[in-house]
Design an enzyme around this catalytic site. Structure first.
Site, PDB file in Angstrom:
ATOM      1  N   ASN A  81      62.377 108.296 101.211  1.00  0.00           N
ATOM      2  CA  ASN A  81      61.511 107.173 101.561  1.00  0.00           C
ATOM      3  C   ASN A  81      62.194 106.166 102.467  1.00  0.00           C
ATOM      4  O   ASN A  81      61.690 105.058 102.637  1.00  0.00           O
ATOM      5  CB  ASN A  81      61.016 106.472 100.295  1.00  0.00           C
ATOM      6  CG  ASN A  81      60.342 107.428  99.336  1.00  0.00           C
ATOM      7  OD1 ASN A  81      60.856 107.701  98.253  1.00  0.00           O
ATOM      8  ND2 ASN A  81      59.217 107.982  99.756  1.00  0.00           N
ATOM      9  N   ILE A  89      62.053 101.235 105.150  1.00  0.00           N
ATOM     10  CA  ILE A  89      61.797 101.629 103.764  1.00  0.00           C
ATOM     11  C   ILE A  89      60.296 101.761 103.547  1.00  0.00           C
ATOM     12  O   ILE A  89      59.525 100.871 103.927  1.00  0.00           O
ATOM     13  CB  ILE A  89      62.368 100.581 102.783  1.00  0.00           C
ATOM     14  CG1 ILE A  89      63.868 100.381 103.009  1.00  0.00           C
ATOM     15  CG2 ILE A  89      62.137 101.006 101.350  1.00  0.00           C
ATOM     16  CD1 ILE A  89      64.442  99.195 102.279  1.00  0.00           C
ATOM     17  N   CYS A  90      59.913 102.860 102.925  1.00  0.00           N
ATOM     18  CA  CYS A  90      58.502 103.043 102.571  1.00  0.00           C
ATOM     19  C   CYS A  90      58.341 102.680 101.105  1.00  0.00           C
ATOM     20  O   CYS A  90      58.656 103.466 100.216  1.00  0.00           O
ATOM     21  CB  CYS A  90      58.073 104.490 102.805  1.00  0.00           C
ATOM     22  SG  CYS A  90      56.356 104.801 102.357  1.00  0.00           S
ATOM     23  N   LEU A  91      57.890 101.501 100.900  1.00  0.00           N
ATOM     24  CA  LEU A  91      57.749 101.017  99.517  1.00  0.00           C
ATOM     25  C   LEU A  91      56.484 100.166  99.451  1.00  0.00           C
ATOM     26  O   LEU A  91      56.275  99.271 100.285  1.00  0.00           O
ATOM     27  CB  LEU A  91      58.985 100.190  99.134  1.00  0.00           C
ATOM     28  CG  LEU A  91      59.067  99.674  97.708  1.00  0.00           C
ATOM     29  CD1 LEU A  91      58.984 100.815  96.708  1.00  0.00           C
ATOM     30  CD2 LEU A  91      60.360  98.912  97.499  1.00  0.00           C
TER      31      LEU A  91
END
Lengths: 157, 341
Positions: A81, A89-91
């Site tokens: 991620n 960041i994929c959050l």
């Protein structure tokens, strides 16, 4: 603008006061710009990132806390991620699930949690995601551990 | 212990109390001393009372003028047991005709008898000690007890004069009962106090009209004869309970709300009066009006605490009527206003 400044200043004081509360997170504010922060987080134990120290860069919008801070890894990390080149960041809490009740400190905690529990179904690092999705846990772990040693640990000698 | 011994023992403090009685109208500390004396006498009396119980005859009471059992008021009887009470023929000596049976005993004529001052003393000491045993009436015990009572008296006296005066004026019945705060659950009849007041007058020989106000007493919320105009303490006391109940559903936010409700978690500005009564979301997460407006207009319109969409209509209602926290507050405020009327 003024509200975000006040809020960030409050968070800064909070960080100074609770420095020892969370030893895995070290939040530092830029000397000249309160909208630029840097964080050092320790890789969670029992993960391939254990023993590494990862640097995060926070860019905080003026509408903060209505808008989430932009966070990216400065330290190279092999994680499904996290974009391998940009550190993006994929959050969810940094995108649509953001709440003004979150703080920079709690964002750091969320990122540590993400490192311990990667989500391969929405990968930014396709190589890492594919390894996990194909069930090659060992492959993912050895790659992640290698990059941790290369980028997040002090050089030997 | 014989009655004679008892009378001798009691006579000394009786004289002292009479001396103090003159000063106590002037001096507050003298009043406290009086209380102390009264408590001690009450202890002695309880001993004799027990003896009287053993005798079990009402006749002895009437025949011996120094018998302290007569100081018992009728309402106390239920608590104090089946102790017989006898009406004395000295009714006419009571100026107010309320505490008839005892006043005669304390007139200066019968000097060795216990002074009436002690009779306004709490039934608690009487009933407590007499209920347990005669032996419990030792000096040390009674000293400790009366110290405690003295403190109570001091508290009661502080600032309750007005209530007493108002209540005296309002309730002509004068049947104020009050559960003793010594937690001995003894109901003290106001007649006791009347007795005392009138006796004080007799002893001191003064005709001061404000003698009734020398011993201010507070009502307990559960007193039957408590004047309606007094503030409802039970409601005030239940205020924090209401808060607890109100935020019982708000989970982990509750702690933060109860402990640190002083500033908005979003903009960290201090809550003003409007903000602190503003409850934008049912989850209990509270923000200031300014941030709430900003979240509705510029943000995503969701509660930062639970991420549920803010109900705009409900929010407006909340802010107008001030539901939740502000409700019990208003109740107490109205109560206090009533009490002043």
């Amino acid at each position: 603008m003024q509200a975000s400044r006040a809020r960030l200043f409050k968070e800064y004081k909070e960080v100074q006061r609770e420095k020892s509360v969370d030893p895995d997170i070290q939040l530092v504010c830029d000397d000249s710009n309160i909208f630029k922060w840097t964080a050092l987080i320790k890789g969670p134990s029992e993960t391939p990132y254990e023993g590494g120290v990862f640097q995060l860069a926070f860019a905080i919008p003026e509408q903060y806390p209505l808008l989430p801070p932009q966070v990216r890894f400065l330290t190279k990390i092999f994680h499904p991620n996290v974009h391998f080149k940009t550190g993006e960041i994929c959050l969810d809490i940094l995108k649509n699930a953001w709440s003004p009740a979150w703080t920079l400190q709690s964002v750091c905690r969320a990122i540590i949690a993400l490192m311990a529990h990667p989500e391969p179904d929405s990968p930014l690092n396709c190589d890492s995601g594919n390894l996990l999705r194909s069930g090659d846990i060992r492959g993912y772990q050895s790659m992640a551990r290698m990059y941790t040693r290369l980028a997040a640990m002090p050089k030997k000698g | 212990m014989g009655y004679d011994a008892m009378a001798n023992e009691a006579s000394v403090p009786a004289a002292i109390s009479r001396d103090f009685g003159k000063k106590k109208k002037v001096n507050r500390s003298a009043k406290l001393k009086q209380c102390k004396l009264d408590a001690r006498r009450e202890q002695w009396l309880s001993q004799v009372k027990n003896k009287g119980c053993m005798d079990g005859s009402t006749g002895t009471m009437t025949t011996s003028p120094s018998h302290p059992k007569m100081s018992l008021p009728s309402p106390g009887q239920g608590v104090l047991g089946s102790r017989p009470r006898k009406m004395l023929p000295r009714v006419e000596m009571e100026p107010e005709g309320l505490g008839l049976q005892d006043s005669g005993l304390d007139s200066p004529v019968q000097s060795p008898t216990p002074s009436g001052n002690m009779q306004r003393k709490d039934c608690s000491s009487t009933s407590g000690s007499s209920g347990s045993s005669v032996g419990s009436c030792s000096r040390s015990v009674s000293d400790a007890e009366e110290d405690r009572q003295e403190e109570e008296k001091g508290e009661d006296k502080g600032g309750l004069d007005d209530w007493e005066a108002v209540a005296d004026a309002l309730s002509a019945v004068g049947n104020h009962t009050r559960t003793n705060s010594d937690s001995l659950k003894t109901v003290v009849d106001s007649r006791m106090y009347r007795i005392h007041h009138s006796d004080t007058r007799l002893v001191v020989g003064a005709t001061r009209p404000d003698a009734n106000r020398t011993i201010p007493r507070a009502w307990k919320p559960d007193d039957a004869a408590r004047p309606q105009c007094l503030p409802n303490l039970s409601k005030q006391l239940s205020f924090p309970v209401n808060i607890e109940r109100h935020f019982a559903t708000s989970g982990w936010h509750r702690q933060a709300i109860i402990s640190a409700p002083s500033s908005c978690p979003i903009c960290v500005e201090d809550f003003d009066l409007t903000d602190s009564s503003f409850l934008p979301c049912s989850c209990g997460f509270r923000i200031c009006l300014f941030c709430h407006k900003k979240i509705l207009e510029e943000g995503d319109g969701r509660c930062p605490g639970c991420r549920k969409k803010y109900d705009r209509v409900a929010c407006m209602e909340n802010s107008v009527t001030g539901t939740g926290l502000s409700l019990p507050r208003r109740i107490t405020r109205s109560c206090s206003m009533n009490s002043r009327s």
